[in-house]
Design an enzyme around this catalytic site. Sequence first.
Site, mmCIF file in Angstrom:
data_model
loop_
_atom_site.group_PDB
_atom_site.id
_atom_site.type_symbol
_atom_site.label_atom_id
_atom_site.label_comp_id
_atom_site.label_asym_id
_atom_site.label_seq_id
_atom_site.Cartn_x
_atom_site.Cartn_y
_atom_site.Cartn_z
ATOM 1 N N LYS A 104 21.343 -14.493 30.839
ATOM 2 C CA LYS A 104 20.215 -13.346 31.122
ATOM 3 C C LYS A 104 20.618 -12.406 31.698
ATOM 4 O O LYS A 104 21.941 -12.023 32.164
ATOM 5 C CB LYS A 104 19.315 -14.122 32.261
ATOM 6 C CG LYS A 104 17.997 -13.426 32.191
ATOM 7 C CD LYS A 104 16.954 -14.098 31.161
ATOM 8 C CE LYS A 104 15.728 -13.883 31.144
ATOM 9 N NZ LYS A 104 14.965 -14.783 30.002
ATOM 10 N N GLY A 135 -1.445 -12.626 33.208
ATOM 11 C CA GLY A 135 -0.483 -11.576 32.514
ATOM 12 C C GLY A 135 -0.973 -11.453 31.095
ATOM 13 O O GLY A 135 -1.508 -12.250 30.193
ATOM 14 N N ASN A 195 3.349 -9.527 26.131
ATOM 15 C CA ASN A 195 3.524 -10.290 24.901
ATOM 16 C C ASN A 195 3.402 -11.653 25.149
ATOM 17 O O ASN A 195 2.249 -11.835 23.978
ATOM 18 C CB ASN A 195 5.078 -10.294 24.716
ATOM 19 C CG ASN A 195 5.603 -11.035 23.398
ATOM 20 O OD1 ASN A 195 5.508 -11.983 23.344
ATOM 21 N ND2 ASN A 195 5.946 -10.292 22.397
HETATM 22 P P1 NAD Z 1 5.506 -8.096 29.328
HETATM 23 O O1 NAD Z 1 6.459 -7.056 29.983
HETATM 24 O O2 NAD Z 1 5.278 -8.053 27.890
HETATM 25 O O3 NAD Z 1 3.989 -8.527 30.137
HETATM 26 C C1 NAD Z 1 4.158 -8.744 31.372
HETATM 27 C C2 NAD Z 1 2.637 -8.805 31.898
HETATM 28 O O4 NAD Z 1 2.533 -9.570 32.992
HETATM 29 C C3 NAD Z 1 2.027 -7.475 31.927
HETATM 30 O O5 NAD Z 1 0.838 -7.644 31.329
HETATM 31 C C4 NAD Z 1 1.999 -7.146 33.480
HETATM 32 O O6 NAD Z 1 1.030 -6.316 33.773
HETATM 33 C C5 NAD Z 1 1.711 -8.394 33.891
HETATM 34 N N1 NAD Z 1 2.083 -8.802 35.233
HETATM 35 C C6 NAD Z 1 3.022 -8.067 35.820
HETATM 36 N N2 NAD Z 1 3.117 -8.404 37.306
HETATM 37 C C7 NAD Z 1 2.075 -9.402 37.469
HETATM 38 C C8 NAD Z 1 1.348 -9.909 38.775
HETATM 39 N N3 NAD Z 1 2.015 -9.851 39.671
HETATM 40 N N4 NAD Z 1 0.201 -10.519 38.283
HETATM 41 C C9 NAD Z 1 -0.371 -10.507 37.275
HETATM 42 N N5 NAD Z 1 0.163 -10.138 36.068
HETATM 43 C C10 NAD Z 1 1.158 -9.307 36.168
HETATM 44 O O7 NAD Z 1 6.537 -9.451 29.580
HETATM 45 P P2 NAD Z 1 6.218 -10.843 28.564
HETATM 46 O O8 NAD Z 1 7.383 -10.942 27.639
HETATM 47 O O9 NAD Z 1 4.771 -11.284 28.332
HETATM 48 O O10 NAD Z 1 7.060 -11.975 29.672
HETATM 49 C C11 NAD Z 1 5.923 -12.675 30.613
HETATM 50 C C12 NAD Z 1 6.573 -13.840 30.954
HETATM 51 O O11 NAD Z 1 6.688 -14.872 29.993
HETATM 52 C C13 NAD Z 1 7.679 -13.796 31.795
HETATM 53 O O12 NAD Z 1 7.848 -14.737 32.959
HETATM 54 C C14 NAD Z 1 8.847 -13.789 30.691
HETATM 55 O O13 NAD Z 1 9.944 -14.075 31.496
HETATM 56 C C15 NAD Z 1 8.155 -15.073 30.020
HETATM 57 N N6 NAD Z 1 8.810 -15.101 28.753
HETATM 58 C C16 NAD Z 1 8.673 -14.094 27.788
HETATM 59 C C17 NAD Z 1 9.226 -14.375 26.494
HETATM 60 C C18 NAD Z 1 8.948 -13.423 25.493
HETATM 61 O O14 NAD Z 1 9.332 -13.653 24.303
HETATM 62 N N7 NAD Z 1 8.083 -12.251 25.483
HETATM 63 C C19 NAD Z 1 9.990 -15.651 26.369
HETATM 64 C C20 NAD Z 1 10.063 -16.546 27.039
HETATM 65 C C21 NAD Z 1 9.374 -16.282 28.404
#
Ligand code: NAD
Length: 417
Positions: free
Chosen positions: A107, A219, A222
């Site tokens: 990471k 959230g 993505n």
């Molecule tokens: P992203 O940056 O696309 O979106 C994050 C979202 O969370 C945004 O809408 C933001 O406004 C919201 N957010 C941030 N702080 C917040 C809070 N305190 N309360 C509520 N919402 C809040 O990120 P993502 O890729 O969607 O990732 C989200 C989670 O999923 C993370 O924990 C990430 O590690 C996990 N994840 C993502 C992927 C991927 O392929 N994108 C894969 C595995 C895990």
Amino acid sequence: MNKKAFNPFEMAQRQLDDAAAVLQLDPAVHELLRWPLRELHVTLPVKMDDGTTRIFHGFRVQYNDARGPNKGGIRFHSGETVDLVRALAAWMTWKCAVVDIPLGGGKGGIICDPKSLSAGELERLSRAYIRQVGRILGLEKDVPAPDVYTTPQIMAWMMDEYAFMQGYNEYGMITGKPLALGGSAGRGDATARGGMYCLREAAKALNLELKGATAAIQGYGNAGSFAHKLGVELFGLKVVAVSDSRGGIYNPDGLDFAKVSAHKAKTGSVIDFPGSKCISNEDLLELDVTVLIPAALENAINEDNADRVRARIIVELANGPTTPEADQILHDKGSYVIPDFLCNAGGVTVSYFEMVQNAYDYYWEECVVHERLEKKMTSAFWAVHNAAQQHRVHNRLGAYLVAVNRVAEAVRLRGWA
Ligand code: NAD
């Protein structure tokens, strides 16, 4: 563990300790698996648009590569800490093992507020990171991907900087790239799609009808926004609440994906969506819904609020959204948790497919990606469900039993411990 004292790496170590006890893991193997094998801390000078130079700090943690090259995303976040990156790298190790892909866990992260940076500053920061970290990356060594606040465009800049350093293109050194630069079809929604396949199997295990079932999503990036789209498209879920960092919206009649997305694209947030009621991120977690999808940050469900969470199934798309104390509370209440490193493994699985396609320079159609993803997620889901039932433990521990056993076997066979 209250919110103030929350340390994600200590949490990851405690989760491993619980699995090691059930598996009666050899003490040396256990101790080895409690720590990252290596980590790089970097300092990054970046020229800002106003002519000044700002210094940023970042990390790359390579947790364990016994089963294959390290794999894991890069996050741009002001709250990034090395312990958070270590925890996420550990979870990547278990994640790749639980879906049985031949990769280890890594990471990366940069401490920054990406929303305050211009596109040019973001590009220079991304390239500076690769100039420092690139020496330990590569298709055979360690392959990053997008994560919180990093995008396919950022992956493209990073891939390009790495190509300059090497003197040739190596598309497979990073995944989540745009399609035009060696990305894979189906990567965009892969994390949410993998979680939805798990939800479908969990509903089968619980004999529960998903059509018309209510859901709330914390959230809306993505993972969260695609969960909204696919939950409605694949199963007919009624998504009654969603939120982002600025707050949440609620409508008991259901929220339309296309309209909410268009509103967020226009205003930058889901809040103030016409026809909805404002709710806080905390209240969203406690709604009386069938399915709760934490898809934001870690530590959302903890000992302070777990007993007020009412959802029957918790689909953990976020990494580390539930603390160990909360796990036990949820288990005792009969909530069915699909644990993070199983539930959100769709992203890394399609990233692995992307690496395979890059290595062969031959690209699959989207339907082939979906079919292969579905097979991986479904078999991983049942491996975890069956392990949890067999050992009479909660699902997260079940997932650890499957994953840690596989990594420990590779460690032993290599003669590391
Ligand atoms: P992203 O940056 O696309 O979106 C994050 C979202 O969370 C945004 O809408 C933001 O406004 C919201 N957010 C941030 N702080 C917040 C809070 N305190 N309360 C509520 N919402 C809040 O990120 P993502 O890729 O969607 O990732 C989200 C989670 O999923 C993370 O924990 C990430 O590690 C996990 N994840 C993502 C992927 C991927 O392929 N994108 C894969 C595995 C895990």
